[in-house]
Design an enzyme around this catalytic site. Structure first.
Site, short mmCIF file in Angstrom:
data_model
loop_
_atom_site.label_atom_id
_atom_site.label_comp_id
_atom_site.label_asym_id
_atom_site.label_seq_id
_atom_site.Cartn_x
_atom_site.Cartn_y
_atom_site.Cartn_z
N ASP A 24 0.85 -1.19 0.00
CA ASP A 24 0.00 0.00 0.00
C ASP A 24 0.89 1.24 0.00
OD1 ASP A 24 -2.98 0.90 0.49
OD2 ASP A 24 -1.73 2.19 1.74
N ILE A 25 0.55 2.21 -0.87
CA ILE A 25 1.32 3.46 -0.92
C ILE A 25 0.94 4.30 0.29
CG2 ILE A 25 1.80 5.55 -2.25
CD1 ILE A 25 1.00 3.99 -4.76
N ASN B 139 -2.96 12.82 -3.38
CA ASN B 139 -4.06 13.19 -4.27
C ASN B 139 -4.63 14.56 -3.92
OD1 ASN B 139 -4.39 11.30 -6.30
ND2 ASN B 139 -5.78 10.01 -5.14
N ASP C 277 -2.12 9.41 -10.08
CA ASP C 277 -2.04 8.32 -11.06
C ASP C 277 -0.60 8.06 -11.48
OD1 ASP C 277 -4.75 8.00 -10.99
OD2 ASP C 277 -5.16 9.01 -12.89
N GLU D 101 -4.67 2.38 -4.40
CA GLU D 101 -3.21 2.42 -4.28
C GLU D 101 -2.66 1.13 -3.67
OE1 GLU D 101 -4.86 4.31 -0.47
OE2 GLU D 101 -5.41 4.09 -2.58
#
Length: 338
Positions: A208-209, A216, A225, A251
């Protein structure tokens, strides 16, 4: 339900389909052929019922109607290539071969008639025979033109079949891959998992980012993106050909490493984590670097899990532990309790 899976039966059905198209004055395009082939094979009861209704009402079967039926009933069929296009191609090939053989025979006949015509030309007594020869020459010449026209039409249809097969292949690829990253999507991952023995030795990584919502909100979805794409590129370059690299949603990414132990999966996770941490991303509008991008990773080795979801759930729980531990780290899942 009829059995049209063997070649002879499929070939016979192909000929019936072409005859039906001719009878109803329908162009033998791949789409029209596919719909009528399915109709005659009675593989799809709803499709059969719709066409039967049209015929009962004495409505003409045209390209527009068949296009609609194709989209409604056949466009998502995984078996359309094996059950339709391949036997259709074989039938086309056989027909073209027969036309070619017949054309060669006609050339021989015309050559012989030309010799006869030359031999008869000097004698008025042979005028009736000469007239017959000229009639035969004209008839065969007209037949040759018709055969050539049919051959050209069939060759064009064959090209359309090849194009349709290419589009179907592209459609299948698009259906199982994530458009943004090129990685497998959930459906693609599930399809690949069916070929793996759940009792084998496998490991999984849930990635997971970190703080992606903040990225965002601060820089916009286009930048978000781009971050996802760059992380996906690192994942793609880090895994082996046998690994299943998947964008699991938003993500979050999932990697299934068949045959890999927990220690091997941990080494892969660290490699990916460090590569992501080294990313230097620039926002073009302001020409400034983004804050460091990091990921958290949960790792699990398949033990006595009775399903893939329960296996991934353990890796997911380890991911939450990595988040709680401060992010930008890799955590092993706890073993199943005996």
């Amino acid at each position: 339900m009829h059995n049209y899976d063997n070649y002879q039966s499929a070939s016979a059905l192909s000929k019936q389909t072409l005859a039906f198209l001719t009878e109803h004055n329908i162009a033998p395009s791949p789409v029209n052929y596919s719909v009528i082939y399915h109709y005659l094979s009675q593989r799809n009861t709803e499709l059969t019922a719709e066409i039967d209704f049209q015929l009962t009402q004495k409505n003409a079967l045209d390209g527009v109607l068949l296009d609609d039926l194709f989209v409604k009933f056949l466009s998502n069929s995984d078996n359309i290539e094996n059950n339709l296009l391949q036997p259709f191609e074989k039938t086309l090939s056989q027909t073209l071969d027969k036309i070619d053989d017949q054309a060669q025979s006609e050339e021989v006949i015309l050559a012989n008639l030309a010799k006869a015509d030359h031999a008869l030309s000097d004698n008025d007594l042979h005028k009736p025979l000469k007239n017959i020869v000229n009639f035969l020459v004209g008839t065969i010449s007209n037949a040759q033109k018709q055969h050539q026209k049919l051959s050209d039409e069939l060759a064009k249809t064959s090209e359309e079949v090849t194009l349709l097969k290419t589009k179907l292949k592209e459609s299948r690829e698009e259906a199982v891959h994530d458009a943004l990253t090129g990685l497998l999507n959930r459906r693609g991952c599930d399809d690949k998992l069916q070929a793996l023995d759940i009792k084998g030795r496998h490991s999984s990584l849930v990635i997971d980012i970190d703080d992606f919502k903040k990225i965002n909100d601060t820089f916009g979805h286009q930048v978000g993106d781009k971050v996802i794409q760059r992380v996906a590129k690192i994942i793609k370059s880090s895994v082996s050909e046998t690994d299943l690299a998947t964008r699991y949603g938003g993500e979050e990414f999932l990697i299934v490493a068949p045959g890999q132990s927990l220690s091997q999966a941990r080494a892969l996770a660290e490699q990916i984590r460090l590569s992501v941490a080294d990313l230097k991303l620039i926002q073009r509008k302001s020409n400034t670097f983004l804050p460091p991008i990091t990921i958290s990773v949960g790792i699990a080795e398949l033990a006595d899990d009775n399903s893939w979801p329960s296996f991934f759930q353990r890796a997911d729980q380890a991911l939450y532990q990595a988040k709680s531990a401060g992010k930008n780290c890799c955590i092993d899942a706890l073993p199943l309790k005996g």
